[in-house]
Structures are given as structure tokens and as C-alpha cells.
Design a protein around this motif. Sequence first.
Motif, PDB file in Angstrom:
ATOM      1  N   ALA A 693       1.854   5.546   6.658  1.00  0.00           N
ATOM      2  CA  ALA A 693       1.343   4.444   5.922  1.00  0.00           C
ATOM      3  C   ALA A 693       1.916   3.024   6.957  1.00  0.00           C
ATOM      4  O   ALA A 693       1.420   2.141   7.105  1.00  0.00           O
ATOM      5  CB  ALA A 693       1.831   3.547   4.735  1.00  0.00           C
ATOM      6  N   ALA A 694       3.316   3.494   7.029  1.00  0.00           N
ATOM      7  CA  ALA A 694       3.806   2.166   8.185  1.00  0.00           C
ATOM      8  C   ALA A 694       2.335   1.865  10.076  1.00  0.00           C
ATOM      9  O   ALA A 694       2.260   0.959   9.517  1.00  0.00           O
ATOM     10  CB  ALA A 694       5.110   2.009   8.780  1.00  0.00           C
ATOM     11  N   ARG A 695       2.309   3.526  10.145  1.00  0.00           N
ATOM     12  CA  ARG A 695       2.041   3.529  10.950  1.00  0.00           C
ATOM     13  C   ARG A 695       0.197   3.104  10.953  1.00  0.00           C
ATOM     14  O   ARG A 695      -0.097   2.855  11.801  1.00  0.00           O
ATOM     15  CB  ARG A 695       1.975   5.120  11.395  1.00  0.00           C
ATOM     16  CG  ARG A 695       1.234   5.144  12.919  1.00  0.00           C
ATOM     17  CD  ARG A 695       1.875   6.472  13.496  1.00  0.00           C
ATOM     18  NE  ARG A 695       1.374   7.952  12.364  1.00  0.00           N
ATOM     19  CZ  ARG A 695       3.048   8.018  12.193  1.00  0.00           C
ATOM     20  NH1 ARG A 695       3.900   8.202  12.604  1.00  0.00           N
ATOM     21  NH2 ARG A 695       2.100   8.866  11.190  1.00  0.00           N
ATOM     22  N   ARG A 696      -0.008   3.543   9.732  1.00  0.00           N
ATOM     23  CA  ARG A 696      -1.094   3.124   9.587  1.00  0.00           C
ATOM     24  C   ARG A 696      -1.499   1.427   9.474  1.00  0.00           C
ATOM     25  O   ARG A 696      -2.526   0.378  10.800  1.00  0.00           O
ATOM     26  CB  ARG A 696      -2.150   3.817   8.173  1.00  0.00           C
ATOM     27  CG  ARG A 696      -3.414   3.198   8.021  1.00  0.00           C
ATOM     28  CD  ARG A 696      -3.757   3.895   6.330  1.00  0.00           C
ATOM     29  NE  ARG A 696      -4.757   2.762   5.875  1.00  0.00           N
ATOM     30  CZ  ARG A 696      -4.706   2.264   4.924  1.00  0.00           C
ATOM     31  NH1 ARG A 696      -3.655   1.783   4.534  1.00  0.00           N
ATOM     32  NH2 ARG A 696      -5.693   1.941   4.489  1.00  0.00           N
ATOM     33  N   ILE A 697      -0.738   0.797   9.182  1.00  0.00           N
ATOM     34  CA  ILE A 697       0.066  -0.322   9.183  1.00  0.00           C
ATOM     35  C   ILE A 697      -0.559  -1.303  10.219  1.00  0.00           C
ATOM     36  O   ILE A 697      -1.660  -2.052  10.607  1.00  0.00           O
ATOM     37  CB  ILE A 697       0.514  -1.266   8.173  1.00  0.00           C
ATOM     38  CG1 ILE A 697      -0.179  -0.448   5.903  1.00  0.00           C
ATOM     39  CG2 ILE A 697       0.311  -2.772   7.990  1.00  0.00           C
ATOM     40  CD1 ILE A 697       0.907  -0.638   5.316  1.00  0.00           C
ATOM     41  N   ALA A 698       0.056  -0.313  10.924  1.00  0.00           N
ATOM     42  CA  ALA A 698       0.346  -1.216  12.441  1.00  0.00           C
ATOM     43  C   ALA A 698      -1.362  -1.495  13.454  1.00  0.00           C
ATOM     44  O   ALA A 698      -1.082  -1.891  14.252  1.00  0.00           O
ATOM     45  CB  ALA A 698       2.040  -0.982  13.300  1.00  0.00           C
ATOM     46  N   GLU A 699      -1.688   0.255  13.472  1.00  0.00           N
ATOM     47  CA  GLU A 699      -2.548   0.646  14.002  1.00  0.00           C
ATOM     48  C   GLU A 699      -3.635  -1.035  13.734  1.00  0.00           C
ATOM     49  O   GLU A 699      -4.639  -1.381  14.062  1.00  0.00           O
ATOM     50  CB  GLU A 699      -3.525   1.611  14.010  1.00  0.00           C
ATOM     51  CG  GLU A 699      -2.293   2.787  13.987  1.00  0.00           C
ATOM     52  CD  GLU A 699      -1.987   4.277  14.543  1.00  0.00           C
ATOM     53  OE1 GLU A 699      -3.231   3.974  13.324  1.00  0.00           O
ATOM     54  OE2 GLU A 699      -2.134   4.944  15.254  1.00  0.00           O
ATOM     55  N   ALA A 700      -4.522  -0.751  12.082  1.00  0.00           N
ATOM     56  CA  ALA A 700      -5.102  -1.795  11.189  1.00  0.00           C
ATOM     57  C   ALA A 700      -5.112  -3.205  11.898  1.00  0.00           C
ATOM     58  O   ALA A 700      -6.339  -3.620  11.759  1.00  0.00           O
ATOM     59  CB  ALA A 700      -5.520  -1.415   9.894  1.00  0.00           C
TER      60      ALA A 700
END
Length: 810
Positions: A693-700
Amino acid sequence: MTTRAKLTVYSALATALAALCLIPLLTTKGWITHAYLVIAVVAAAGAGLRRTPFYRWTVPLGQLLVLFVLLLVGFASSTALWGGVLPGAESVHTLGQVLRSGLDDIQEYAIPAPPDPGLRLILVGSVGLIAIAVDTVAVTYRRSALAGLPLLALYSVGNGLAGDGGSWVWFGLAAAGYLVLLFAEGQDRVSRWGRVFRGTRQGEGSGTLSQGGQRIGVLALALALLVPAFLPRWEGGLVHTGSAGGSGGTRAGGVTTLDPLVTLEAALAAPSDVELLTYRMDSSLADTAYLRTGSLDRFDGTAWKLSNPAVTELRDGLPAPEGLAKTDIPAEPGDFQATDKLESSWLPMPYPASSVSVPNPGDWKVDTLTGTVLSSKDKAIKGLRYKATAYDVRPTAAELRSAGPVPSKLSEYYTELPRDLPPVVREKAQEVTRNAPTAYDRALALQDWFTSSEFSYNTRIKAGTGSTAIADFLRDRKGFCVHFASTMAAMARTLGIPSRVAVGFTPGDAKGGDRYSVNGLMYHAWPELYFQGFGWLRFEPTPTRGVQPHYTEPVAAPATAPTQQPTAAAQSTAPVAAPSSSSACDPKLRRMGECGDKGRTTAGAHEDSWLLSWQVLTTLAAVLLVLALLLTPMVWRELLRRRRIGAAGRRRPGGDGPTEPTDAQVLAAWDELIDSAWDLGIPPDESRTPRAAARRIAEAAELDEASAAAAGRVALATERVLYARSAEVSTPVAADVRTAREGLRAGAGRVGRTKAVLLPPSSAKLWWQLSDAALAARLAARGRVSRAAAPLRRGRERLRRRRSGDREAS
């Protein structure tokens, strides 16, 4: 309370204290509550706008808009929607009219002036503008020292206009407010220094300003107030309260242009039976002679007012009474003695006067239009002894019916009416006088209608002489002398009869022989109507007050005149020494049963504050309700964030300090990171692990390296709490959440940040919580009802079984 909140409160307090110097400018003080309401609302609006991501320069613009709406609601409610709750299309035009009326009043009135709507609008609006200026400089831009400039301007103007009404107290209060504001900013600056020079730890003793600095400020203020008392007096200083002999009022040709209605309103504000004037005059005239102080000849829709006086020197003699053609009319002399309690610039005299003799005639002027005498010096009438000779004009009804046409120039001036005069005024005047063939008969029909049983004398009605007050009076049929006089004069003008409103005293009480006494209960207002050949003649439309003129007695009316009869009290020819709108009562009125409520005065009605009116209270309640609903998501989200990670710069357990966060605090920090991303356009995905989830947030969100690393550390700490056998987290998760949140905000743009603050999507959780709570409450209530009804159900079941057994047995 945060530092910015303290500055907001102290800036509002400083403005409120400085505004006190404006109190002496009006005869009443109720308007200051309106100003304080404006200060509070403007300060609250500024505090709310500063919490949004808008530019700082938009904050004062929003406050100006709020101030404008408040002024519309407060001073243009007559044209508002929903009964005065919301400003309507005509409200701006109405507000402009009120403002223009106030600007005209500034030119006409001396200090203290009457609390007319226009003057109150100017004062309240000015205080509101100063409040916005102080709030902008001291709070929005953090320059409290510069906030002293608008405060100084407010004090200088107010104290300068107040003249003798000014006081060093106003300076002390304004300076105290400014010092408090400086102290608040000083505390904020000291708290940012960190370790102070004496070596104390950071935060210890750094939140307060040095006691020495406070002592210096208080000492400087004390010296500023006390030292001038021991120094030679200069003219024109800020603490100096006026020049010798100056009234502080506007003067025209050396004459104070104070409307005589001001004296009436001031007297009604504090009714008293203290003797003001005594005089000696032949009883044949004294029993019915009103002592006039002035007349109001201009009606602009807001109020009856005095036009600019055309004054000349009194030593040149009185002008010939306007319109009086006969030269053989007898004149009766009178000897007048004013007491020290009579405060007026206008000389009470019977009308029309043929001559007047006063000491120092060079200090007196005469208005050639109205024949009134006024002083060019302050308090010249106190203890004054003077003589006046008045014509004993006694026209008959037949002479008035046959009076000639009025000159066109005079008729045009004294029949002028405002364009926005309510139609009911003209319609009712025509209805009442439909059977009256002459101007005199129409005037008599109006007087008889007002003194009939259809109207009642009532001092609880709000004072006013404008179009709105007249329309309300014709609808409710209740009022006092100001209402009766102004309404009859306006109705007479609609019928083409020149008219104006006179102010003064009813005939004095007879004290034996030819001596009469006038007290503060005898202030009165009445209409004067013009008849060619006889000039201005008074009429008495106020029931049970004053004395009916002999030429309006019922016996003088023809058979075709209206049959409406005045009340018995109104027909009496004995002088009634009662005030037209006072709550006090003398023995004669008590015998007539007309004392009324002693706990209320006309001035009290006049001071009914729009602050307490239902329109304003309803409007404020509606505005507060709407604001509460709109701000609930923002406030709830801010409180939730503070509870989870604390405010920036503040230590909390598990926050930025060395203390290890608990499992609950780590999970709260993770929830805050997910909700912050949701607010900024990245909805949560519960199917992912924290690190995913943190990786998704950072990419988005395209986070920078520091923000992405902070989000990753929070996710790792969360996984340790959720999955590790023994979680040992030493990461300052609160600081990491704030770092990641700043990265999210930087990539969201201004629109996205504004939406995240005002309407955060994560506030849907609040609705879910409320729905769950409502469902739980319904289920709990249903369970309680079910348990309470269980005995009844068991009883019904036993009864059913018993009946079934009885049927089987039979």
C-alpha cells in the motif's frame, strides 16, 4: 490555545477597547453592541480562513465580504428575503440609501448626535474595517507593532470628534489593548528562540515574556496617563479632550446644527419631572401655547430632518411669520426663565413670535425659514432669562376653509415626498379624507381619525419617523407623539397640504396667577400645516396628549365633515402636562388612566437593538448552522489527526521524542497515512499489505525520496506490529507520517489541497460511525422495548393457553 488563536482574540480585544472612544458620539450607547458583534464575527471569519490553504491576501477579502453581509442584514433588513433573514436584491440599494442618510447627518448634527440608522451604519462599519485591518496586520501577517496604526487612527478620530465628551479613560483602554496584543506576539517570538541565555532547557520558561518587559509596558502606559496632569496644557493633543468653548459638533455660520429632535430623544431616554423652564404669560394664550424649539421640514424617507438653517443675526430682529397676512393680530408678552437643567441650543418660544430679547444678542442666531432662535455658544441657555412676544393667532374654521392657494414654490418644497414612500400612506390619507372638500377639512379629518378609538397611545413601539416606521404605525395603530406627528405630516403632504414636524414642549403647568412651569415630562412633537394668510398652524393628532387647537374643536366642523369623533381626553381644552412619550406619569394623567407601563420609555423602544431582533438572531443561527455543517468534516478530520499523531512541533507519547511508540500509536499513524492519501485523491486498497500500500501511494502521488522513505518506514513499523512475534518500534512514526503527508500535499496541487481540507473524502468514516451508532442505538432501544414488553407477551400467551384449555374442556 495556539499562538495564532491568542493573537486573533487579542487583536479583537484591542479593537473593541479602542472603539469605546466612539461612545460619546451618539446620544445612546446601544450601537456598541452591534460593533462588538461585528468584531467577533470578523475575527472568527479570519480564524477560519487562515486554516484553509488559500493565499494570505484572500483572508482580508473574505472578512470584508463577511462584514458587508453583516451590514446588509443589520441595516437593510427591510428589503431582505424571508422576512429579513437573508439580503435581497434591493438590500444593496437600501444600504446605500442608509449610508447617504448618514453622510447627510454628519453635516447636520453636532456631537452627540441621535442614533439614526445612517450614523450607526457608519460607526459600526468603521469599527468593522478597523477590526479587519488590525486582524490582517497582527495575525495574518504577524506584524503586531504595525497594528497600532489603525488603532491610533480609530482613537484619534473618535476622541477628536467627541470633544468635551472625550476622556483619558479611552486612551488608557486603547493603549492597554495594544499592549496586550504586543505581549501576545512577544510570547510567540520568545517561544521560538529555543534555549535562552540563562541556560534553561528548551521549552522551560520560554512560553512567557519576561516579567521585566511587562513591567516596562505597564509603567510606560501609567506615565503616559499621569505625566500630562503635571505638565502645562497644550491645545489639540491626543489625550486632550477638547478646546475651550468647542462643542465638538458641526457648525454652520457659528451655529450648532443640532437637530431639535435630538433634544427630544435625549430627554425621552431619561424622563424626569425636574423643572426645566418657568414663564409668565397671559393665561388666554399660555393655556394653549406650545413652546416650540424647532421644526423638521425635510422628509427623505429615512426620517424627518432639519434642512440647512438659513441663519441671520438675532440683533436684526425676528423675521415676519411665514404666510401670516394680518397685521392687527394682538401680541402677548412672556417672561421666561430657564433652569440649569435645560440643555439645548434652541430657545423655547411660542409660535409665531414677533420679538425676543436675550442677553448678549450677538451670541444668538435666528433661522429665517422656521423662526426659531438658536445659540452659537455651548450651554448658553442654562439659567438664561429672556423675553418673547408671540402673536395670538386665532383663525376660525370658516376662515381656514376659505384660505387662498398656497404659493407654488412653498407648496413644492413642503409637499416633497420620497419616491419609496409606501403606497399605504397616500391610500389611507385619501380614504380618511374622501368626504372633506377643503384642505382644512382634510387636515381636521386626519386629526380626528388619529385621535379616534382606532389608535392607542403606546410607548412600547420602536421610535422612528421614516417610511418604514410610518407604514408600521398605520398597520399597528399604536405609537406615541413622534409617530402621530410624522405620519400626519406625511399624509398631509400626499394630499397637497404643506406640512412639517415641530418639536418642543406642551403648555406648562399653572402654578398660580400667570406663572407656568415646564418639566422634562412635557417634551412633545406635533405637525404644523400651512394655510395661506395664517401661516403655519399646529394640529394635535396624538390622543390624550397635549391640547387641541381651538380652530379644530368639533363645534367648528360643518355638517358634511367626517363624523369620526376624537376621544374625550383629546377634546379637552385644558393643558395636559404630560410627555408625549414618557413612561412617567403626573397626577393629571393618572386620573385619566393613561399612565401606562412605568417600566418602559420611548427611548427604550428606540434602542431596541437589531442585535436582539428575531431577523438577526435567526440569520445568525442559520449561518452558524450552515457553517457548522460545512466545517464538520474539516474539524473532525483535524481533531482525528491530532489524536493520532499530534500537532506539528508538539511532543506526544510515541511521537517525535525518544519514547518508543505503542502498538496502538503505530496503527493510528498508519491509519492517518492511509486517510491522508485518501483525502488527496488516492483511495485506500485494503487488499494490499502495508508495504504494498505504501509503495502504491508513493507511485501514485510521485512522492520524493524522503516522503517515500517515510511512508515505507511507517508501513514497516505497521507490519511489525501486525505480524512480528514481539514488535520493537523505535521509529518516530508521527514525524514520518507528517513527512509523507507533506509530500502528498506538494503533488496534489492547490485545488486538491483545498478539497482535502474543506471536504476530506476520509470524513466518510464519520458518517459510517454515525450510522453504526444510530443502528446500535436502534437495536438497543428495540432490545429494551422487547425486554420491557416480555412480561406482557408472557401474560398474553398464558391467557391464550388458558382460553384454549377452557374450550377443549368444554
